[in-house]
Design an enzyme around this catalytic site. Structure first.
Site, PDB file in Angstrom:
ATOM      1  CG  ASP A  97      -1.915  -0.901   1.365  1.00 16.64           C
ATOM      2  OD1 ASP A  97      -2.108  -1.857   0.339  1.00 16.64           O
ATOM      3  OD2 ASP A  97      -2.927  -0.851   2.103  1.00 16.64           O
ATOM      4  CG  HIS A 148      -4.404   2.718  -0.548  1.00 17.14           C
ATOM      5  ND1 HIS A 148      -5.297   2.030   0.279  1.00 17.14           N
ATOM      6  CD2 HIS A 148      -3.463   2.859   0.256  1.00 17.14           C
ATOM      7  CE1 HIS A 148      -5.070   1.991   1.555  1.00 17.14           C
ATOM      8  NE2 HIS A 148      -3.792   2.509   1.661  1.00 17.14           N
ATOM      9  CG  HIS A 152      -3.659   6.915   2.936  1.00 22.33           C
ATOM     10  ND1 HIS A 152      -3.707   6.907   4.389  1.00 22.33           N
ATOM     11  CD2 HIS A 152      -3.062   5.799   2.623  1.00 22.33           C
ATOM     12  CE1 HIS A 152      -3.224   5.597   4.693  1.00 22.33           C
ATOM     13  NE2 HIS A 152      -3.154   4.880   3.759  1.00 22.33           N
ATOM     14  CG  HIS A 242       2.566  -0.057   4.310  1.00 22.16           C
ATOM     15  ND1 HIS A 242       2.273  -0.936   5.366  1.00 22.16           N
ATOM     16  CD2 HIS A 242       1.298   0.543   4.111  1.00 22.16           C
ATOM     17  CE1 HIS A 242       1.237  -1.057   5.926  1.00 22.16           C
ATOM     18  NE2 HIS A 242       0.391   0.010   5.111  1.00 22.16           N
TER      19      HIS A 242
END
Length: 274
Positions: A97, A148, A152, A242
């Site tokens: 991510d 995503h 964020h 990540h």
């Protein structure tokens, strides 16, 4: 560890001219309106959840009661959050991510390439618009690209128009750069609610969570990250890691440590498809 990062950098420069027209079109399509997120800060200053959120809520747990509706031959969208993939033949999913990041994404791609492994990258729109060539490299090497959001945010704290803009703007950018809209999405912090799930579904995407949190975002050391993944890994697991949003040196080192071990144990990582 060795890396072909310089070669990839040269390829990035060569491709830049080729994507200028695409990005110009994307920026026209994605011009913020009254309800859309603005340009936002750069990748290192990306918006985080409201200050009222507790310090340990950087990664919220998956929503209780949600189950996967994905399966062989199924087509998106699926309204239920997928926390696992079909476990046949030891299949698992490695996910990354908060990228793409110009340093860490190529390093992670190099480790995956060396072990002939496919993964899924859930990208943040404001990072992807800065580094569109990295989207090409991810897709060209056989990995999946998911949504995503653009900046964020914690979706459950936003007006519904902002939720739609965060997800829709990112999908439009991915489609402009890669030619195909993403079929999967992950909410920041894993925090979905029914209205945001409905919007995800309306935009043609299946929501994805995770079942193994590597906790690499706490920077506990590469050995600890690798140990967490190997200890918690089961067939069908979706592993959260990540490639952006901060210093991911430990993530790269941990991946290089645990990936050959999980392959030796018979696990078979693959990309997530709805």
């Amino acid at each position: 560890m060795t890396s072909d990062h310089p070669a990839m950098t040269r390829r990035l420069l060569l491709r830049t001219a080729a994507v200028i027209g695409t990005l110009a079109t994307a920026r026209v399509l994605l011009s913020p309106d009254d309800d859309a997120p603005g340009p936002g800060p750069g990748p290192q200053t990306r918006a985080r959840p409201p200050a009222a959120a507790p310090p340990d809520a950087h990664r919220l747990p998956p929503l209780a009661g949600e189950t996967s509706r994905s399966g062989p031959g199924a087509s998106p969208p699926h309204a239920g959050v997928a926390f696992t993939v079909p476990a046949r033949a030891g299949r698992i999913a490695l996910t990354f991510d908060d990228g793409p990041d110009p340093r860490y994404t190529p390093e992670i791609l190099e480790v995956l390439r060396r072990h002939d492994t496919r993964a899924t990258f859930f990208v943040v729109g404001e990072c992807a618009v800065e580094f569109p060539d990295l989207l090409h490299f991810i897709a060209e090497e056989g990995h999946a690209v998911g949504n995503h959001t653009w900046t964020h945010p914690q979706l459950t704290t936003l007006p519904l128009g902002r939720v739609r803009a965060e997800l829709g703007r990112t999908s439009a950018l991915i489609e402009e750069v890669l030619g195909t809209a993403p079929a999967i999405a992950r909410a920041p912090y894993g925090d979905w609610d029914q209205p945001s799930l409905d919007i995800c579904n309306d935009l043609g995407m299946s929501p994805v969570g995770w079942s193994v949190d590597s906790r690499d975002w706490t920077c506990p050391g590469s050995e600890t990250i690798a140990g967490t993944v190997l200890d918690e890994l089961r067939p069908g697991a979706i592993v959260l890691s990540h490639d952006g949003g901060g210093d991911r040196v430990e993530t790269v080192q941990a991946l290089d440590r645990y990936l050959p071990q999980l392959l030796d144990k018979g696990f078979r990582p693959g990309r997530i498809t709805p």
